[in-house]
Design an enzyme around this catalytic site. Structure first.
Site, PDB file in Angstrom:
ATOM      1  N   PHE A   1     -15.432  -2.577  11.893  1.00 45.79           N
ATOM      2  CA  PHE A   1     -16.543  -3.138  12.650  1.00 45.79           C
ATOM      3  C   PHE A   1     -17.160  -4.324  11.924  1.00 45.79           C
ATOM      4  CE2 PHE A   1     -16.602   1.261  14.251  1.00 45.79           C
ATOM      5  CZ  PHE A   1     -16.842   1.077  15.603  1.00 45.79           C
ATOM      6  N   ASP A   2     -17.462  -5.361  12.682  1.00 51.31           N
ATOM      7  CA  ASP A   2     -18.412  -6.365  12.229  1.00 51.31           C
ATOM      8  C   ASP A   2     -19.776  -5.668  12.237  1.00 51.31           C
ATOM      9  OD1 ASP A   2     -19.641  -8.972  11.747  1.00 51.31           O
ATOM     10  OD2 ASP A   2     -20.186  -8.926  13.864  1.00 51.31           O
ATOM     11  N   LEU A   3     -20.776  -6.249  11.573  1.00 50.60           N
ATOM     12  CA  LEU A   3     -22.079  -5.596  11.514  1.00 50.60           C
ATOM     13  C   LEU A   3     -23.102  -6.278  12.429  1.00 50.60           C
ATOM     14  CD1 LEU A   3     -23.996  -3.482  10.402  1.00 50.60           C
ATOM     15  CD2 LEU A   3     -24.112  -4.784   8.254  1.00 50.60           C
ATOM     16  N   ASP A   4     -23.557  -7.464  12.039  1.00 49.58           N
ATOM     17  CA  ASP A   4     -24.571  -8.167  12.833  1.00 49.58           C
ATOM     18  C   ASP A   4     -24.030  -8.558  14.204  1.00 49.58           C
ATOM     19  OD1 ASP A   4     -26.282  -7.978  10.689  1.00 49.58           O
ATOM     20  OD2 ASP A   4     -25.972 -10.034   9.989  1.00 49.58           O
TER      21      ASP A   4
ATOM     22  N   ILE B   1     -13.397  -4.950  15.538  1.00 51.81           N
ATOM     23  CA  ILE B   1     -14.364  -5.116  16.626  1.00 51.81           C
ATOM     24  C   ILE B   1     -15.456  -6.083  16.172  1.00 51.81           C
ATOM     25  CG2 ILE B   1     -16.028  -3.952  18.129  1.00 51.81           C
ATOM     26  CD1 ILE B   1     -14.350  -1.344  17.473  1.00 51.81           C
TER      27      ILE B   1
END
Length: 217
Positions: free
Chosen positions: A9-12, A166
């Site tokens: 996963f990307d975060l922001d 993602i």
């Protein structure tokens, strides 16, 4: 996608909405130079490396860029960090993915220490092993998303066929493809659909619920 064992996963803009805090902190940093930051421009800073964004939009040289980023981090650390809000449905999705035997990782251009702190603040840190939370270094190294993703992959077993990335920006798509990964673009973050479509991700979803259906069936 539900057969994928490892999910990056990307975060922001993917797990949480940090917009208010990031944009406000950027604006305060720019005011130090007498610049009134346009919120619409500053919104585009969420995702790409800050160094690139300051140089592109404000034509700062290396020294000025380093200083404005230092100021931004100071403001963000003091107040902006606490204006981050998790997207509804994300904690439940992460919990269900974990129950389904998935291994979850973070690939972000946010500094790793901030990423770990963010996950803890959002109360989702229990879903991620610390060594699978990978971001940039404080000194500006490892800000290329492809490099970040490659670092995560070195810490995981298997090949690209059992993994998916993602994210909400083109950098997530390009970085994933560079590493041979399938990638899901999410439109509820900070990248417009046109940006995502132009870089041809494996799939695009418009909501956390659609993401859940794709990952869990």
């Amino acid at each position: 996608m539900k057969e994928r064992k490892y999910i990056l996963f990307d975060l922001d803009g993917t797990l949480s909405d940090p917009g208010e805090g990031i944009i406000g902190s950027l604006a305060l940093a720019l005011k130090h130079y007498g610049i009134e930051g346009d919120p619409e421009i500053l919104r585009t800073f969420i995702g790409p490396p800050l160094t690139d964004s300051f140089k592109q939009h404000y034509h700062f040289d290396d020294e000025k860029t380093a200083e404005v980023i230092r100021l931004y981090r100071q403001y963000y650390h003091d107040q902006g960090f606490y204006q981050n809000v998790i997207y509804p449905g994300i904690p439940e999705l992460l919990a269900d993915l974990t129950k389904a035997g998935k291994t979850l990782a973070i690939a972000t251009t946010k500094v790793t220490s901030y990423a770990l702190k963010t996950l803890e603040y959002l109360k989702i840190d229990q879903f991620f092993q610390e060594d699978l939370v990978v971001g940039s270094y404080m000194d500006g190294r490892r800000t290329n998303k492809g490099e970040v993703i490659a670092t995560v992959l070195k810490r995981l077993e298997g090949g690209p066929e059992d993994k998916v990335m993602i994210g909400d920006r083109k950098f997530d798509i390009v970085g994933a493809k560079t590493n041979g990964l399938d990638v899901i673009g999410v439109t509820y973050g900070y990248g417009p659909r046109e940006e995502l479509e132009a870089h041809e991700p494996t799939a695009i979803v418009d909501s956390v619920q659609e993401l859940r259906e794709l990952l869990l069936g």
